[in-house]
Design an enzyme around this catalytic site. Structure first.
Site, PDB file in Angstrom:
ATOM      1  CD  GLU A  80      25.990  54.205  37.507  1.00  0.00           C
ATOM      2  OE1 GLU A  80      25.189  54.102  36.577  1.00  0.00           O
ATOM      3  OE2 GLU A  80      27.055  53.581  37.586  1.00  0.00           O
ATOM      4  CB  CYS A 112      30.860  52.201  37.175  1.00  0.00           C
ATOM      5  SG  CYS A 112      29.294  51.400  37.407  1.00  0.00           S
ATOM      6  CG  HIS A 234      33.478  48.603  37.322  1.00  0.00           C
ATOM      7  ND1 HIS A 234      32.845  48.987  38.483  1.00  0.00           N
ATOM      8  CD2 HIS A 234      32.496  48.315  36.424  1.00  0.00           C
ATOM      9  CE1 HIS A 234      31.533  48.939  38.290  1.00  0.00           C
ATOM     10  NE2 HIS A 234      31.295  48.536  37.050  1.00  0.00           N
TER      11      HIS A 234
HETATM   12  P1  HMG Z   1      22.149  36.099  32.834  1.00  0.00           P
HETATM   13  O1  HMG Z   1      21.959  36.534  31.453  1.00  0.00           O
HETATM   14  O2  HMG Z   1      20.934  35.694  33.537  1.00  0.00           O
HETATM   15  O3  HMG Z   1      23.240  35.025  33.033  1.00  0.00           O
HETATM   16  O4  HMG Z   1      22.777  37.327  33.645  1.00  0.00           O
HETATM   17  P2  HMG Z   1      23.629  33.754  32.147  1.00  0.00           P
HETATM   18  O5  HMG Z   1      22.428  32.925  31.929  1.00  0.00           O
HETATM   19  O6  HMG Z   1      24.442  34.133  30.955  1.00  0.00           O
HETATM   20  O7  HMG Z   1      24.555  33.049  33.214  1.00  0.00           O
HETATM   21  C1  HMG Z   1      25.648  33.726  33.725  1.00  0.00           C
HETATM   22  C2  HMG Z   1      26.789  32.722  33.860  1.00  0.00           C
HETATM   23  O8  HMG Z   1      26.390  31.733  34.819  1.00  0.00           O
HETATM   24  C3  HMG Z   1      27.121  31.959  32.577  1.00  0.00           C
HETATM   25  O9  HMG Z   1      28.518  31.783  32.582  1.00  0.00           O
HETATM   26  C4  HMG Z   1      26.437  30.637  32.771  1.00  0.00           C
HETATM   27  O10 HMG Z   1      27.052  29.583  32.049  1.00  0.00           O
HETATM   28  C5  HMG Z   1      26.608  30.441  34.259  1.00  0.00           C
HETATM   29  P3  HMG Z   1      29.408  32.357  31.371  1.00  0.00           P
HETATM   30  O11 HMG Z   1      28.943  31.695  30.159  1.00  0.00           O
HETATM   31  O12 HMG Z   1      29.104  33.866  31.331  1.00  0.00           O
HETATM   32  O13 HMG Z   1      30.797  32.061  31.783  1.00  0.00           O
HETATM   33  N1  HMG Z   1      25.615  29.537  34.855  1.00  0.00           N
HETATM   34  C6  HMG Z   1      25.910  28.607  35.774  1.00  0.00           C
HETATM   35  N2  HMG Z   1      27.080  28.246  36.343  1.00  0.00           N
HETATM   36  C7  HMG Z   1      27.050  27.234  37.277  1.00  0.00           C
HETATM   37  N3  HMG Z   1      25.908  26.577  37.621  1.00  0.00           N
HETATM   38  C8  HMG Z   1      24.732  26.909  37.064  1.00  0.00           C
HETATM   39  C9  HMG Z   1      24.693  27.964  36.083  1.00  0.00           C
HETATM   40  N4  HMG Z   1      23.717  28.533  35.354  1.00  0.00           N
HETATM   41  C10 HMG Z   1      24.289  29.489  34.611  1.00  0.00           C
HETATM   42  N5  HMG Z   1      23.626  26.263  37.426  1.00  0.00           N
HETATM   43  C11 HMG Z   1      24.149  39.257  33.223  1.00  0.00           C
HETATM   44  C12 HMG Z   1      24.102  37.782  33.494  1.00  0.00           C
HETATM   45  C13 HMG Z   1      25.563  39.740  33.322  1.00  0.00           C
HETATM   46  C14 HMG Z   1      23.644  39.540  31.808  1.00  0.00           C
HETATM   47  C15 HMG Z   1      23.259  39.982  34.244  1.00  0.00           C
HETATM   48  O14 HMG Z   1      23.724  39.738  35.545  1.00  0.00           O
HETATM   49  C16 HMG Z   1      23.223  41.480  34.037  1.00  0.00           C
HETATM   50  O15 HMG Z   1      22.570  41.985  33.127  1.00  0.00           O
HETATM   51  N6  HMG Z   1      23.909  42.271  34.934  1.00  0.00           N
HETATM   52  C17 HMG Z   1      23.935  43.701  34.877  1.00  0.00           C
HETATM   53  C18 HMG Z   1      24.884  44.251  33.834  1.00  0.00           C
HETATM   54  C19 HMG Z   1      26.319  44.090  34.243  1.00  0.00           C
HETATM   55  O16 HMG Z   1      26.657  44.026  35.392  1.00  0.00           O
HETATM   56  N7  HMG Z   1      27.227  44.115  33.261  1.00  0.00           N
HETATM   57  C20 HMG Z   1      28.632  44.013  33.534  1.00  0.00           C
HETATM   58  C21 HMG Z   1      29.480  44.833  32.562  1.00  0.00           C
HETATM   59  S1  HMG Z   1      28.847  46.477  32.379  1.00  0.00           S
HETATM   60  C22 HMG Z   1      29.420  47.331  33.764  1.00  0.00           C
HETATM   61  O17 HMG Z   1      30.260  46.863  34.455  1.00  0.00           O
HETATM   62  C23 HMG Z   1      28.822  48.673  34.040  1.00  0.00           C
HETATM   63  C24 HMG Z   1      27.842  48.693  35.214  1.00  0.00           C
HETATM   64  O18 HMG Z   1      28.533  48.565  36.418  1.00  0.00           O
HETATM   65  C25 HMG Z   1      27.066  49.991  35.175  1.00  0.00           C
HETATM   66  C26 HMG Z   1      27.830  51.275  35.114  1.00  0.00           C
HETATM   67  O19 HMG Z   1      28.876  51.423  34.511  1.00  0.00           O
HETATM   68  O20 HMG Z   1      27.271  52.228  35.632  1.00  0.00           O
HETATM   69  C27 HMG Z   1      26.829  47.598  35.106  1.00  0.00           C
END
Ligand code: HMG
Length: 749
Positions: A80, A112, A234
């Site tokens: 992709e 993906c 994945h």
């Molecule tokens: P964010 O919004 O900055 O994260 O990014 P957050 O603030 O929600 O924190 C993440 C986790 O860390 C949370 O845990 C927090 O509590 C924890 P959860 O509530 O989720 O269990 N946290 C801490 N833990 C310990 N100590 C600390 C601390 N602070 C916070 N100090 C987000 C997260 C996933 C949104 C971001 O990384 C993102 O947008 N990533 C890209 C999208 C993605 O990978 N999505 C996954 C599913 S989609 C997919 O797999 C398809 C893809 O591969 C593309 C394709 O198919 O082509 C992406």
């Protein structure tokens, strides 16, 4: 039913990564958010001369090692992060790997999920033509917008698999569960470099689709949850995979949902994901490789469940059986070496790699040369990407002398600044001095350019200009003449150089002439520095050395260190009149140096950091200060003897780590420097206040014979708060500085 599945595997990722710890620091975020909250440790970052084609070709080369390439009936390329809207990335790989002409090629896209689509198509193709094999390549660069929440989930990698009727790694079982739904969780319109991401929403959809595909899978087969020994998911974020596994266990009535157990169950399958970041299409199959590589137990005959997810979205669940010979088919030592020899990028380099872009104008452009696998992106011409077989390690850089082949590369050299701990001025009269290389650096980057000019971009001076070699020779000639006039007393040292930039130009052309090297093509010479200029921290020596060293490496010249000293000395004379060579020596070798009459001995680095106070660039140059002292004190042997004694006292104090003796020596040294008139009155007042506070301080370097600034002052103090308030009173800032063992060195070669 005929067995069909994965026969061989090849794996490749970039030589460079950005550590999540450094990322967290740069973004001023708690690293635990990434380590614990998301399960991320490193992001694989592609070098400017890598893309999905070169990475895919590198993985495929390994997968084809014991395959007769004439058996390959199709190459399916899942990505992709494709490089063209029409032409498949696979066609470039076809050429690089010399695959047979009678071979189908196509690129597949569904985020993906595309690699799983390719796998199922490959299985069908092989079913129809069992004597053929299919090469499947998944290659991606996961790139998100800088400063976005998704930035930490970047990564890159490629995996190649040969699918055949005699699978030696994994048999693919026929049952599957699939689900499609139109969602906008992650998408990248054609006109965008980075995707739009509804990050949290995407994670929820990922989990919801897992339930859907599992339901569908269960309705299609008798294989139950307990019949599956291992799971690969994945893996965009390892923590999300743990959540997915917990969910699957829960919906299958499993009561052991302890986080630690979930983590253990997935540990082997997620090892690569922790250290690569998201690899998009390849992530699921890299997880399989990770499982097979990092599990000690023999997994032959075990069933693996696979959850494939691609945003947008399509999900699929299927299973496979690990084959008896799987261990022989995976070159774990090569993968281990590739992963362990990766180089971390500094934040600055991470940004540079991120910002690198090929020109969109169609002009001929050669990509800078970095460490790659067997294939690399050579450049672009007339809007067409050019790939090449990379030269072997250590042979990858060639002198740019042949305009036909246009071999190119980038060289970067860094050189530390220094502090004179003791012996400034007296070193000019043969006395000893102690100096230490410190953690402030000058940096020169050299890259080729197609124009014939030599371009200088001196970032610290915001100076940019281009010259022909002939003009640079004229500058050198003029500067040599001016220096002769200084020696004859016709002009002051400040009148030798018209601008500080000329020092870099002089160093460059001197080295070129010294080694009779001919640069036919043009060059870009970029310098920057974290060493304060004109403050006695050896900024000019470090800059000159980094230029000399970068040019020498660029021209593949193996010069002895002495030659750098001699050439650097010629340049330093223009700035300082009668330099001692101490700055150059310290910057060249790094560490702590005892120096006398051109002879140097290394000393252990002082254990503790020092405090440093910058009183500002002196109104007089080092050259002027040296001349001033020479005219008044050069014959005073007793005075230079006292300087010598204080240097010996300081040397002994450092070696025995005697803080009290050190403070005494620093005070005495300050007294002598004040006596010869190089400590301006205001700085004297400051040092007196520091001494009254129970600390000691002295000017480091030449000091000044005019105005009220003397460059940097070094300080030994126990009570930081107290000296800090004195600094504030004088309007100075207090910094710490640490010794470094690093001398001049080049990167990227
Ligand atoms: P964010 O919004 O900055 O994260 O990014 P957050 O603030 O929600 O924190 C993440 C986790 O860390 C949370 O845990 C927090 O509590 C924890 P959860 O509530 O989720 O269990 N946290 C801490 N833990 C310990 N100590 C600390 C601390 N602070 C916070 N100090 C987000 C997260 C996933 C949104 C971001 O990384 C993102 O947008 N990533 C890209 C999208 C993605 O990978 N999505 C996954 C599913 S989609 C997919 O797999 C398809 C893809 O591969 C593309 C394709 O198919 O082509 C992406």
């Amino acid at each position: 039913m005929q067995k069909i599945g994965i026969d061989t595997v090849g794996f490749y990722t970039s030589h460079y990564y950005f550590d999540i710890e450094d990322f967290a620091k740069a973004r001023q975020l708690d690293v635990n958010k990434f380590h614990i909250g998301l399960g991320q440790y490193k992001m694989g970052i592609p070098a400017p001369d890598e893309d999905v084609v070169s990475m895919g070709a590198n993985a495929a080369k390994e997968a084809l090692q014991d395959i007769n390439i004439n058996d390959i009936g199709a190459l399916l390329f899942a990505t992709e992060s494709g490089i063209d809207q029409s032409k498949s990335a696979g066609v470039y790989v076809h050429t690089l790997l010399n695959l047979p002409a009678h071979c189908r090629i196509m690129e597949l896209k569904q985020a993906c999920y595309a690699a799983t689509a390719a796998l199922q198509i490959a299985v069908s193709l092989v079913q129809r033509q069992p004597n053929k094999k299919i090469l499947l390549i998944s290659s991606d660069v996961a790139r998100y917008a800088m400063h976005s929440p998704a930035e930490s989930s970047q990564g890159c990698g490629a995996i190649a698999m040969v699918i055949s009727t005699e699978p030696r790694v994994l048999e693919i079982e026929p049952a599957y569960g699939v689900y499609t739904e139109d969602v906008m969780d992650f998408w990248r319109p054609n006109y965008k470099e980075v995707p739009f991401v509804e990050g949290k929403h995407s994670s929820l959809v990922y989990l919801r689709v897992l339930e859907k595909v599992w339901d569908h899978f269960c309705s299609e087969t008798d294989v139950a949850f307990q019949d599956i020994q291992h799971f690969c998911y994945h893996s965009p974020l390892p923590r999300l995979v743990e959540k997915a596994h917990k969910l699957l266990k829960r919906i299958n009535g499993k009561s052991d949902l302890l986080e630690t157990h979930i983590r253990e169950e997935l540990d082997a399958a997620l090892k690569y994901a922790h250290d690569l970041g998201n690899t998009y299409t390849g992530a699921l199959y890299i997880s399989l490789l990770s499982l097979l590589t990092h599990t000690k137990e023999n997994l032959s005959g075990h069933r693996v469940g696979f959850y494939s997810y691609g945003s947008g979205c399509v999900g699929e669940f299927f299973t496979g059986i690990i084959q008896d010979n799987y261990r022989k088919m995976i070159d774990t030592s090569v993968h281990k070496e590739m992963m362990q020899s990766r180089e971390p990028l500094s934040y600055e380099d991470y940004e540079k790699f991120y910002q690198f872009a090929l020109p969109q104008t169609g002009e001929e452009f050669f990509t800078p040369r970095f460490q790659t696998g067997a294939y690399r992106l050579k450049g672009i011409n007339n809007h067409q990407r050019l790939y090449e077989v990379a030269q072997k390690k250590n042979k990858k850089k060639k002198l740019v002398t042949d305009p036909k082949t246009k071999e190119i590369f980038v060289v970067k050299a860094v050189s530390p600044g220094k502090l004179i701990l003791s012996g400034e001025h007296s070193v000019v009269y043969g006395g000893p001095a102690l100096a230490m290389a410190v953690d402030r650096f000058a940096e020169t980057t050299i890259s080729p350019q197609l124009s014939k000019m030599i371009s200088f971009n001196l970032l610290s001076f915001r100076y940019k200009d281009s010259f022909t070699i002939q003009t640079l020779r004229e500058i050198k000639h003029r500067l040599t003449h001016q220096y002769q006039r200084f020696l004859h007393g016709e002009i002051g040292i400040k009148e030798v150089l018209q601008t500080p930039f000329e020092l870099t130009q002089f160093a460059f052309i001197s080295l070129l002439d010294h080694v009779n090297s001919k640069i036919i093509d043009g060059l870009n010479i970029q310098t920057s520095s974290t060493i304060p200029v004109g403050c006695g921290m050896g900024s000019s020596a470090a800059s000159v050395l980094s230029v000399l060293y970068a040019i020498a490496r660029f021209c593949k010249l193996n010069l002895e260190k002495d030659r750098f000293l001699r050439l650097g000395y010629e340049a330093e004379k223009l700035q300082h009149g009668y330099p001692s060579g101490l700055d150059l020596y310290t910057s060249l070798h790094g560490g702590c140096v005892y120096f006398q009459n051109g002879q140097a001995a290394l000393r252990p680095l002082p254990a503790n950091p020092f405090f440093l106070v910058n009183t500002g660039t002196p109104d007089a140059t080092t050259g002027e200060a040296v001349t001033f002292v020479k005219e008044r004190f050069s014959e005073q042997k007793a005075l230079w003897k006292s300087f010598e004694e204080v240097t010996h006292a300081m040397d002994r104090a450092f070696q025995s780590n005697d803080c009290a003796a050190l403070q005494l020596a620093v005070r005495e040294n300050n007294r002598l420097l004040t006596h010869i008139g190089v400590v301006p009155e205001r700085v004297q007042q400051f040092i007196e206040a520091i001494e009254k506070a129970g600390a000691a301080a002295k000017v480091c370097g030449a000091g000044s014979v005019k105005g009220d600034r003397s460059g940097v002052v070094m300080m030994m103090a126990d009570d930081q708060e107290r000296v800090s308030s004195i600094c504030q009173r004088f309007g100075y800032t207090l910094e710490t500085v640490q010794g470094t063992l690093q001398g001049v060195e080049s990167l990227y070669d």
